[in-house]
Write a protein that holds these residues in place. Structure first.
Motif, short mmCIF file in Angstrom:
data_model
loop_
_atom_site.label_atom_id
_atom_site.label_comp_id
_atom_site.label_asym_id
_atom_site.label_seq_id
_atom_site.Cartn_x
_atom_site.Cartn_y
_atom_site.Cartn_z
N LEU A 160 26.82 -16.48 32.29
CA LEU A 160 27.67 -16.56 33.67
C LEU A 160 28.41 -15.86 32.45
O LEU A 160 29.92 -14.95 33.20
CB LEU A 160 28.10 -17.34 33.91
CG LEU A 160 29.11 -18.16 34.27
CD1 LEU A 160 29.30 -17.31 35.97
CD2 LEU A 160 29.71 -19.53 34.40
N VAL A 161 28.60 -16.02 30.51
CA VAL A 161 29.84 -15.60 29.59
C VAL A 161 29.74 -14.25 30.01
O VAL A 161 30.61 -13.01 30.07
CB VAL A 161 28.80 -15.70 28.80
CG1 VAL A 161 30.62 -15.13 27.94
CG2 VAL A 161 29.62 -17.35 28.42
N THR A 252 25.50 -12.50 39.85
CA THR A 252 24.08 -13.61 40.22
C THR A 252 22.79 -12.80 40.11
O THR A 252 21.80 -14.04 40.08
CB THR A 252 25.19 -13.26 42.23
OG1 THR A 252 26.10 -13.67 42.06
CG2 THR A 252 23.74 -14.00 42.70
N ALA A 253 22.75 -11.57 39.90
CA ALA A 253 21.44 -11.14 39.73
C ALA A 253 21.05 -11.23 38.09
O ALA A 253 19.94 -11.58 37.88
CB ALA A 253 21.67 -9.15 39.23
N LEU A 254 22.34 -11.60 37.53
CA LEU A 254 22.05 -11.78 35.60
C LEU A 254 21.31 -13.47 36.10
O LEU A 254 20.45 -13.45 34.98
CB LEU A 254 22.77 -11.53 34.81
CG LEU A 254 23.43 -10.56 34.75
CD1 LEU A 254 25.04 -10.27 33.59
CD2 LEU A 254 22.44 -9.80 33.69
N VAL A 255 21.59 -13.86 36.54
CA VAL A 255 21.66 -15.74 36.81
C VAL A 255 19.84 -15.71 37.73
O VAL A 255 19.63 -16.34 36.97
CB VAL A 255 22.34 -16.13 37.91
CG1 VAL A 255 21.89 -17.88 38.18
CG2 VAL A 255 23.22 -16.61 36.84
N VAL A 256 19.89 -15.13 38.33
CA VAL A 256 18.12 -14.73 38.82
C VAL A 256 17.43 -14.82 37.83
O VAL A 256 16.13 -14.52 37.53
CB VAL A 256 18.48 -13.72 40.46
CG1 VAL A 256 16.91 -13.80 40.61
CG2 VAL A 256 19.41 -14.71 41.23
N LEU A 275 26.30 -22.78 41.91
CA LEU A 275 27.29 -23.01 40.85
C LEU A 275 27.82 -21.06 40.62
O LEU A 275 29.37 -20.97 40.55
CB LEU A 275 27.28 -23.02 39.29
CG LEU A 275 27.07 -25.19 38.79
CD1 LEU A 275 26.05 -25.20 37.81
CD2 LEU A 275 28.23 -25.47 39.12
N MET A 276 26.36 -20.54 40.77
CA MET A 276 27.46 -18.54 40.15
C MET A 276 28.07 -18.29 41.46
O MET A 276 29.03 -17.72 41.14
CB MET A 276 26.08 -18.04 40.14
CG MET A 276 26.40 -16.35 39.56
SD MET A 276 27.76 -16.36 38.34
CE MET A 276 28.42 -14.95 38.14
#
Length: 551
Positions: A160-161, A252-256, A275-276
């Motif tokens: 997220l950061v 979002t892609a990084l969170v996945v 959350l994202m």
């Protein structure tokens, strides 16, 4: 070059009145509490979605629906409170802006004033309601989102950061261009508003000279500049908004990817994506926030100096030295002394006069007009300055508040335009406490037959005095100036616009007037007892060095 920044000089940002002020503190506190509540609620919703993904149950689904409804209520209340905050703030600015326009003798055109009161104040309102408030609400939401992701996995918080920092860098790089194009657009809009106002005001002259087509073309040329400037600004606005919407997709892609790398189960991954998604919605507003910020800065650059000037005038008025109340004076023993020393009036020698004097002002039209307007309004040039010394009876009238000063001075000048309101309100405008009977009697003496108007004394005046004709407007202005027999009466050739019979009556009245009359121009039937004319600068210097007041 104007509008650019040098390496060694930073442009000073003018300041507007504080947003945190009485009447708005509670609104700001409420917004902050709503932001914190929505942030906590987002974490709870994300956790509940994870529970639902891990094992379906009707209870979990109902909880998600209920919490989402509460989330909706929080965002709804936030928007309403934001509008209240913005409108309250802009209302304060509007009052000061109009006050400045009324106090400035050579202020901007009507078009510019309208543009400032609409476009510029709208940009400030947008920044408060859709810029500051979303930041107040969004920052806690991002913090809570990062905290919630960190509880699931530290790698998710990093995911997220990274897009948050990337979006901040992108928007910061586009912000300066957005500010520059906003300033250019604001300038062209102001020019267009001024041209339209001036063109419409001169419609009779333009039509008589067959210039309608030419003037429409000139307005269209100014409008085309607004079109080009708007399109140019839209490029930066589009880049800001597109970037603000695209970067969260990367997040979002990084969170996945981080969730898969960490081996999170379906429930935890669903919570992370929820959350994202909430954080992405907040980040998607940042492009618009930056755009509103630059529009706000462009408007503030023009409005803030005017409001600071108006504030200094208001504070000066509150520190007036004279506490005398302008009661009815004995005009038979009246003593008036005027010593103009303000910038632009230095060539006028000091004047002393007793009641009954009729003083004709000589000199060029521009010189006489500047002096009479300064005497009538207390304004000199483009700023409110002290006239230098205007004593009436035992006190200085220039040091009196405007509400008291108006009782001592009456003015009827050709440049005066009637304010919006009823005829009776216009007649008693200088002396609101006067009786309607007395005001209507004075109007009749000056040639205005109020009973002949469509609705009598309740006839509504608009657009500078319509439906009255030129003679009726002059009669009304003259009646207002004479109401309650002021100690000093200031008039110019406006008296020549009165009906013929009224001119004769008024000339007889003024020749026997017990106060001091200061007038300019040739007025039929009025006999001057003395004259007042500007003196060469060298002669004024000799008089001042000798401490002499010229009679």
């Amino acid at each position: 070059m104007s509008g650019t920044y040098s390496e060694h000089q930073v442009e000073r940002e003018p300041a507007l009145p504080a947003l945190i002020a009485p009447g708005r503190r509670m609104l700001l506190a409420t917004l902050l509490l709503l932001a914190l509540a929505v942030g906590v609620l987002s974490v709870i919703i994300a956790w509940q979605v994870g529970q639902l993904a891990a094992a379906f149950s009707l209870g979990s689904l109902l909880w998600v629906i209920v919490l989402s409804a509460v989330f909706f209520g929080g965002k709804f209340a936030e928007r309403v409170q934001a509008e209240k905050l913005g409108q309250h703030y802009v209302a304060q600015l509007r009052v000061s802006l109009i006050s400045h326009a009324l106090k400035t003798s050579r202020g901007p055109s009507v078009g510019i004033t309208v543009a400032r009161s609409s476009n510029d104040l709208s940009s400030i309102r947008n920044w408060v309601t859709q810029g500051i408030v979303p930041l107040i609400a969004g920052i806690p939401l991002i913090i809570f989102g990062a905290f919630g992701l960190g509880l699931l996995s530290p790698l998710l918080a990093v995911a997220l950061v990274i897009p948050v920092l990337l979006e901040i860098s992108l928007l910061a790089g586009l912000a300066r261009g957005a500010l520059r194009t906003a300033r250019v657009l604001r300038r062209h809009r102001g020019n267009l508003a001024a041209r339209i106002a001036d063109t419409v005001s001169a419609s009779t002259t333009i039509s008589a000279a067959g210039g309608v087509h030419r003037e429409v073309q000139r307005v269209d040329q100014s409008a085309q500049k607004v079109v080009h400037a708007s399109v140019h600004r839209a490029k930066y606005a589009g880049a800001l908004r597109a970037g603000a919407l695209t970067v969260p997709l990367v997040g979002t892609a990084l969170v996945v990817a981080a969730g898969s790398w960490a081996g999170l189960g379906p429930g935890l991954l669903a919570s992370a994506l929820t959350l994202m998604g909430i954080c992405a919605g907040t980040m998607g507003e940042w492009g618009r926030i930056v755009e509103y910020r630059q529009n706000y800065r462009a408007g503030r650059r023009i409005i803030a100096p005017l409001l600071e000037q108006e504030k200094s005038w208001r504070e000066a008025e509150q520190q007036l030295t004279s506490t005398r109340v302008a009661k009815d004076l004995n005009l038979e023993t009246l003593a008036v002394r005027i010593r103009p020393t303000a910038e632009g009036l230095e060539n006028w020698p000091s004047l002393r006069a007793q009641g009954g004097a009729r003083i004709q002002v000589l000199g060029t039209g521009a010189q006489a007009h500047a002096l009479l307007e300064a005497l009538a309004t207390g304004r000199v040039g483009t700023d409110i300055q002290r006239l230098g010394g205007l004593w009436i009876a035992e006190g200085r009238s220039e040091d009196l508040p405007a509400t008291e000063r108006r009782k001592l001075l009456g003015a009827a000048l050709n440049t005066m335009v009637l304010e919006r309101g009823t005829v009776l309100r216009a007649l008693t405008y200088r002396h609101p406490g006067s009786s309607a009977k007395r005001a209507l009697r004075m109007a009749n003496e000056c040639g205005l037959e109020v009973t002949s108007l469509p609705e009598g004394e309740s006839t509504m005046l608009r657009r500078g005095g319509e439906p009255l004709d030129s003679a009726q407007r002059a009669s009304l202005i003259m009646a207002r100036a004479l109401l309650r027999q002021p100690a000093v009466l200031i008039v110019d050739s406006l008296i020549n616009r009165l009906p013929h019979e009224a001119q004769s009556r008024l000339a007889a009245r003024l020749n026997d007037y017990p106060g001091v009359i200061i007038f300019h121009g040739e007025m039929t039937g009025i006999k001057a007892t003395r004259t007042w004319e500007p003196t060469a600068a060298a002669d004024v210097a000799v008089l001042e060095s000798a401490g002499v007041d010229e009679e």
